[in-house]
Design a protein around this motif. Structure first.
Motif, PDB file in Angstrom:
ATOM      1  N   LEU A 236       0.647  -1.167  -0.072  1.00  7.00           N
ATOM      2  CA  LEU A 236      -0.247   0.152   0.131  1.00  7.00           C
ATOM      3  C   LEU A 236       0.990   1.226  -0.045  1.00  7.00           C
ATOM      4  O   LEU A 236       0.503   2.256  -0.566  1.00  7.00           O
ATOM      5  CB  LEU A 236      -0.903  -0.039   1.249  1.00  7.00           C
ATOM      6  CG  LEU A 236      -1.880  -1.017   1.043  1.00  7.00           C
ATOM      7  CD1 LEU A 236      -2.769  -1.171   2.823  1.00  7.00           C
ATOM      8  CD2 LEU A 236      -2.986  -0.952   0.210  1.00  7.00           C
ATOM      9  N   LEU A 237       1.796   1.127   1.067  1.00  6.94           N
ATOM     10  CA  LEU A 237       2.916   2.384   0.636  1.00  6.94           C
ATOM     11  C   LEU A 237       3.477   2.529  -0.439  1.00  6.94           C
ATOM     12  O   LEU A 237       3.571   3.687  -0.994  1.00  6.94           O
ATOM     13  CB  LEU A 237       3.579   2.208   1.971  1.00  6.94           C
ATOM     14  CG  LEU A 237       4.584   3.508   2.698  1.00  6.94           C
ATOM     15  CD1 LEU A 237       3.548   4.685   2.543  1.00  6.94           C
ATOM     16  CD2 LEU A 237       5.564   3.264   3.605  1.00  6.94           C
ATOM     17  N   ALA A 238       3.934   1.485  -1.138  1.00  6.97           N
ATOM     18  CA  ALA A 238       4.661   1.541  -2.333  1.00  6.97           C
ATOM     19  C   ALA A 238       3.618   2.447  -3.469  1.00  6.97           C
ATOM     20  O   ALA A 238       4.099   3.130  -4.406  1.00  6.97           O
ATOM     21  CB  ALA A 238       5.082   0.077  -2.842  1.00  6.97           C
ATOM     22  N   ASN A 239       2.474   1.944  -3.392  1.00  7.94           N
ATOM     23  CA  ASN A 239       1.439   2.428  -4.333  1.00  7.94           C
ATOM     24  C   ASN A 239       1.208   4.008  -4.099  1.00  7.94           C
ATOM     25  O   ASN A 239       1.096   4.733  -5.026  1.00  7.94           O
ATOM     26  CB  ASN A 239       0.060   1.796  -4.214  1.00  7.94           C
ATOM     27  CG  ASN A 239       0.130   0.586  -4.821  1.00  7.94           C
ATOM     28  OD1 ASN A 239       0.948   0.141  -5.886  1.00  7.94           O
ATOM     29  ND2 ASN A 239      -0.942  -0.453  -4.661  1.00  7.94           N
ATOM     30  N   ALA A 240       1.228   4.416  -2.769  1.00 11.48           N
ATOM     31  CA  ALA A 240       1.026   5.820  -2.392  1.00 11.48           C
ATOM     32  C   ALA A 240       2.278   6.507  -2.924  1.00 11.48           C
ATOM     33  O   ALA A 240       2.124   7.594  -3.438  1.00 11.48           O
ATOM     34  CB  ALA A 240       0.813   5.818  -0.961  1.00 11.48           C
ATOM     35  N   VAL A 241       3.558   6.020  -2.692  1.00 13.47           N
ATOM     36  CA  VAL A 241       4.580   6.700  -3.264  1.00 13.47           C
ATOM     37  C   VAL A 241       4.665   6.968  -4.725  1.00 13.47           C
ATOM     38  O   VAL A 241       4.843   7.753  -5.351  1.00 13.47           O
ATOM     39  CB  VAL A 241       6.189   6.165  -2.652  1.00 13.47           C
ATOM     40  CG1 VAL A 241       7.156   6.559  -3.572  1.00 13.47           C
ATOM     41  CG2 VAL A 241       5.819   6.045  -1.213  1.00 13.47           C
TER      42      VAL A 241
END
Length: 432
Positions: free
Chosen positions: A330-335
């Motif tokens: 999820l954090l990778a998608n946000a970045v």
């Protein structure tokens, strides 16, 4: 049964009326006594006449046993005549002794004789017959009305149900049926059924589109390395190109790329099966999120994105490795989808017996009509922006399967052009 019940109730009414009439006769007889063994003959005669109308025959004696009304009197003879007329031979008559009082003084006794059955008068027989006919007509009318209403209701229900059944058969045949009209449906259950079929049809149509898009993307991804491999291998076989380590390394990279693609295709089913087997441990959610945020420092610094960690120290029982995979994805998608200079927040808190984890960004956002499909396997909001192999739309499907295995929930809210928030809800402990 209705007729019998009606007749029984009418008999009860007659019985109650007879009791009331008898009490009225006794009270009237007592009022005929004017003191000192004197009786008002006019009142007494009226009471006796009223009793006769109710099929009661009364003989009165005073406190000394003297008859106030003699059986040899004309009235007594009339009573005996009435007995022979009103009562069939052999029928039993009941006689009841009732003490008479004036204040607290006993003034005599009334002997009340009445038949052991109460026959209907002609007026009562006519009334009960009319009542039975009325009940029969009402029953027949009710039956007719119920039949008509049942027919109308069955038609009202059968048409939308038949239409919905036909649509489901078309769905089963793989046909694109579009959306059914539901705005005129007044029955809430049928409306919900039609809405559910519409949602099912829309999801199946979207799944079909996703599959077609996936096949197209995979064909494109496979075609490029295969074309490169074929061209290089043919050139080497024909002697056009010399076989060199550099060319062999280039061909090896294309083979690795193809193997990676095949691995991604198999990844989802493998992950969904293995995610059902959790290696549970108890750990601090804040510590996990802190370690993940540190690992993302090179990426956020390179893109000049601010990553804010707002986590509470709370213990949770979960599979640490799989939960780390969820947050990392999820954090990778946000970045990936947050522009330069943007901001990402990684938040955790406890509400009752649940741990809430939120990943917020102010990136491009997700269109509202795409939100229902982002957890579907191979779904991509914008396939054009995921040209690399790692962008085949598998990540969020894996995330959901891990959350489901933890008996949790994942939700997404997005405002297109302003940002997206993923919310993960997990129980603080697992109930096995």
């Amino acid at each position: 049964m209705t007729f019998q019940l009606t007749e029984n109730r009418f008999n009860d009414y007659l019985s109650d009326r007879f009791i009331n009439e008898r009490e009225t006769v006794i009270e009237t007889i007592e009022t005929a006594y004017d003191g000192e063994s004197q009786w008002d003959r006019e009142i007494l005669s009226g009471a006796i006449q009223n009793a006769m109308h109710s099929h009661m025959f009364v003989r009165i004696v005073d406190a000394d046993g003297n008859e106030i009304i003699s059986q040899s009197s004309p009235m007594g003879q009339h009573i005996r005549g009435m007995q022979m007329i009103e009562v069939l031979p052999g029928e039993d008559w009941f006689e009841e002794e009732v003490d008479l009082f004036s204040g607290e003084n006993n003034i005599g006794t009334a002997f009340i004789t009445y038949p052991g059955f109460q026959d209907y008068t002609s007026e009562e027989e006519e009334f009960i017959e009319d009542l039975i006919i009325l009940i029969a007509l009402m029953g027949l009318l009710t039956f007719v009305i119920a039949g008509v209403m049942a027919y109308l209701i069955s038609r009202r229900l059968s048409r939308p149900i038949a239409a919905t059944s036909e649509r489901t058969q078309q769905i089963a045949q793989g046909r694109d049926i579009g959306e059914a009209e539901t705005k005129d449906e007044k029955i809430s259950e049928l409306f919900q059924l039609q809405q559910s079929v519409n949602v099912l049809a829309a999801r199946l149509a979207e799944q079909k589109r996703i599959r077609n898009q996936m096949v197209s993307d995979l064909a494109h991804e496979v075609r490029t390395p295969l074309t490169t491999l074929q061209g290089n291998v043919e050139a080497m076989l024909d002697g056009v190109w010399e076989v060199t380590p550099e060319r062999l390394n280039s061909l090896n990279r294309q083979v690795i790329r193809l193997a990676h693609l095949v691995q991604l295709i198999d990844q989802l089913d493998d992950t969904e099966n293995t995610n059902k087997q959790l290696n549970l441990e108890t750990f601090d959610i804040k510590e996990l999120l802190s370690n993940i945020s540190i690992s993302f420092e090179p990426q956020v610094n390179e893109k000049q994105v601010t990553l804010n960690l707002k986590a509470q120290s709370e213990m949770i029982e979960a599979d640490r490795n799989k939960l780390e995979q969820v947050i990392t994805n999820l954090l990778a998608n946000a970045v990936k989808f947050t522009p330069e200079g943007g901001e990402i927040s990684l938040i955790s808190k406890r509400i009752k017996n649940e741990i809430i984890i939120m990943i917020q960004d102010n990136g491009k956002g997700i269109p509202e009509d795409k939100l229902d499909y982002i957890f579907e396997r191979f779904y991509q909001v914008e396939p054009s922006r995921n040209s690399k192999l790692q962008g085949q739309g598998i990540g969020l499907a894996v995330v959901k399967s891990i959350i489901d295995a933890h008996q949790g929930d994942i939700r997404v809210e997005s405002d297109e052009g302003r940002g997206t928030t993923f919310t993960v809800v997990l129980p603080e402990s697992q109930k096995i």
